[in-house]
Design a protein around this motif. Structure first.
Motif, short mmCIF file in Angstrom:
data_model
loop_
_atom_site.label_atom_id
_atom_site.label_comp_id
_atom_site.label_asym_id
_atom_site.label_seq_id
_atom_site.Cartn_x
_atom_site.Cartn_y
_atom_site.Cartn_z
N MET A 198 22.50 134.77 24.37
CA MET A 198 21.84 135.96 24.87
C MET A 198 22.42 137.19 24.16
SD MET A 198 19.69 134.91 27.27
CE MET A 198 19.36 136.03 28.58
N THR A 199 21.52 138.13 23.94
CA THR A 199 21.88 139.37 23.27
C THR A 199 21.42 140.53 24.15
OG1 THR A 199 21.52 138.35 21.11
CG2 THR A 199 21.53 140.75 21.18
N LYS A 200 22.25 141.55 24.29
CA LYS A 200 21.84 142.73 25.04
C LYS A 200 21.09 143.66 24.11
CE LYS A 200 23.28 146.28 28.19
NZ LYS A 200 24.31 146.74 29.09
N VAL A 201 19.90 144.08 24.55
CA VAL A 201 19.12 145.04 23.79
C VAL A 201 18.93 146.29 24.64
CG1 VAL A 201 17.90 143.34 22.39
CG2 VAL A 201 16.88 144.12 24.51
N THR A 202 18.94 147.41 23.96
CA THR A 202 18.68 148.69 24.59
C THR A 202 17.61 149.38 23.76
OG1 THR A 202 20.96 148.82 25.37
CG2 THR A 202 19.71 150.88 25.31
N MET A 203 16.58 149.83 24.43
CA MET A 203 15.50 150.52 23.74
C MET A 203 14.85 151.49 24.72
SD MET A 203 12.67 147.43 23.63
CE MET A 203 13.86 146.15 23.22
N THR A 204 14.00 152.33 24.21
CA THR A 204 13.21 153.22 25.04
C THR A 204 11.79 152.69 25.04
OG1 THR A 204 14.62 155.07 24.43
CG2 THR A 204 12.49 155.61 25.40
N VAL A 205 11.26 152.40 26.23
CA VAL A 205 9.90 151.88 26.36
C VAL A 205 9.10 152.88 27.17
CG1 VAL A 205 8.46 149.98 27.18
CG2 VAL A 205 10.72 149.50 26.23
N ASN A 206 8.08 153.44 26.54
CA ASN A 206 7.23 154.45 27.18
C ASN A 206 8.06 155.59 27.78
OD1 ASN A 206 4.97 152.90 26.53
ND2 ASN A 206 5.09 151.77 28.45
N GLY A 207 9.09 156.00 27.03
CA GLY A 207 9.91 157.13 27.42
C GLY A 207 11.05 156.81 28.38
N ASP B 78 16.06 146.59 19.21
CA ASP B 78 17.25 147.23 19.76
C ASP B 78 17.37 148.62 19.15
OD1 ASP B 78 19.61 147.31 21.33
OD2 ASP B 78 20.81 146.87 19.54
N GLY B 79 17.47 149.63 20.01
CA GLY B 79 17.58 151.01 19.56
C GLY B 79 16.26 151.69 19.24
N ALA B 80 15.16 150.98 19.37
CA ALA B 80 13.85 151.50 18.98
C ALA B 80 13.17 152.27 20.11
CB ALA B 80 12.95 150.36 18.53
N GLU B 81 12.21 153.07 19.71
CA GLU B 81 11.26 153.72 20.62
C GLU B 81 10.04 152.82 20.63
OE1 GLU B 81 11.24 156.83 22.21
OE2 GLU B 81 13.30 157.30 21.61
N VAL B 82 9.70 152.27 21.79
CA VAL B 82 8.58 151.35 21.91
C VAL B 82 7.53 151.97 22.82
CG1 VAL B 82 7.86 149.05 22.70
CG2 VAL B 82 10.08 149.35 21.56
N GLY B 83 6.28 151.87 22.40
CA GLY B 83 5.17 152.35 23.21
C GLY B 83 4.19 151.24 23.48
N ILE C 48 1.54 147.04 19.75
CA ILE C 48 2.41 148.02 20.40
C ILE C 48 2.87 149.01 19.33
CG2 ILE C 48 3.20 146.44 22.21
CD1 ILE C 48 5.78 145.97 20.56
N HIS C 49 3.53 150.04 19.74
CA HIS C 49 4.13 150.98 18.79
C HIS C 49 5.63 150.78 18.79
CE1 HIS C 49 0.52 153.88 19.45
NE2 HIS C 49 0.21 152.89 18.63
N VAL C 50 6.20 150.65 17.61
CA VAL C 50 7.65 150.58 17.44
C VAL C 50 8.02 151.67 16.45
CG1 VAL C 50 9.62 149.17 16.73
CG2 VAL C 50 7.69 148.09 17.93
N ASN C 51 8.78 152.64 16.95
CA ASN C 51 9.16 153.80 16.14
C ASN C 51 7.94 154.45 15.48
OD1 ASN C 51 11.89 153.53 16.83
ND2 ASN C 51 12.22 152.08 15.18
N GLY C 52 6.85 154.54 16.26
CA GLY C 52 5.65 155.24 15.80
C GLY C 52 4.69 154.45 14.97
#
Length: 161
Positions: free
Chosen positions: A1-10, A68-73, A50-54
């Motif tokens: 398992m890997t921990k991921v952190t991202m922003t999803v829809n703000g 990981d670390g991305a802006e996802v929409g 989806i959108h990943v980093n625009g």
């Protein structure tokens, strides 16, 4: 398992994921954002866009750990702040750019990227841009019309089909 952190829809999201978990699975099963559809699992249909980093990305082709670390929409993040439909979504409704609705989230996500890159696309440019999206119901005519309308172009001379 890997921990991921991202922003999803703000919104910031941190979760443990398997290394082979696709973004479609992450969004649908872990975050309960079910608007991103899984139509083919082979990167052919575009229902999972989806959108990943625009940029528009097919969610069935990217691992959650890669974001990981991305802006996802996702489609859930496309509405206006008050919850009303955004201009693209409203144009799809107004111009009958959907029938069963299965492909609609992916079409809207692609249209958003197209209009960001090309605010006034021609019909031919829209059709070319949507080549990676499959709709089995509409024949694309009203989808193209909706995207042109969302761009602010006059669609009154385009015949309905």
């Amino acid at each position: 398992m890997t921990k991921v952190t991202m922003t999803v829809n703000g919104k910031a999201v941190s979760k443990e994921v398997r290394g082979n978990m696709l973004m479609t699975e992450f969004l649908r099963d872990e975050l309960h954002l079910t608007g991103t559809h899984v139509g083919c699992d082979t990167s052919q249909c575009g229902a999972c866009n989806i959108h990943v980093n625009g940029e528009t990305v097919k969610g069935c082709t990217i691992f959650a750990a890669e974001c990981d670390g991305a802006e996802v929409g996702t489609i859930e993040g496309q509405a206006n702040a008050d919850g009303s439909l955004n201009v693209i979504q409203q144009a799809f409704q107004d111009h009958h750019g959907l029938q069963c609705g299965f492909c609609t989230p992916g079409m809207v996500m692609s249209a958003a990227t197209l209009l960001k890159e090309n605010p006034k696309p021609t019909e031919a440019e829209i059709r070319h841009y949507l080549e990676g999206n499959i709709c089995r119901c509409t024949g694309y005519h009203n989808i193209v019309k909706a995207i042109m309308a969302a761009s602010g172009q006059d669609v009154s001379t385009i015949a309905a089909e």
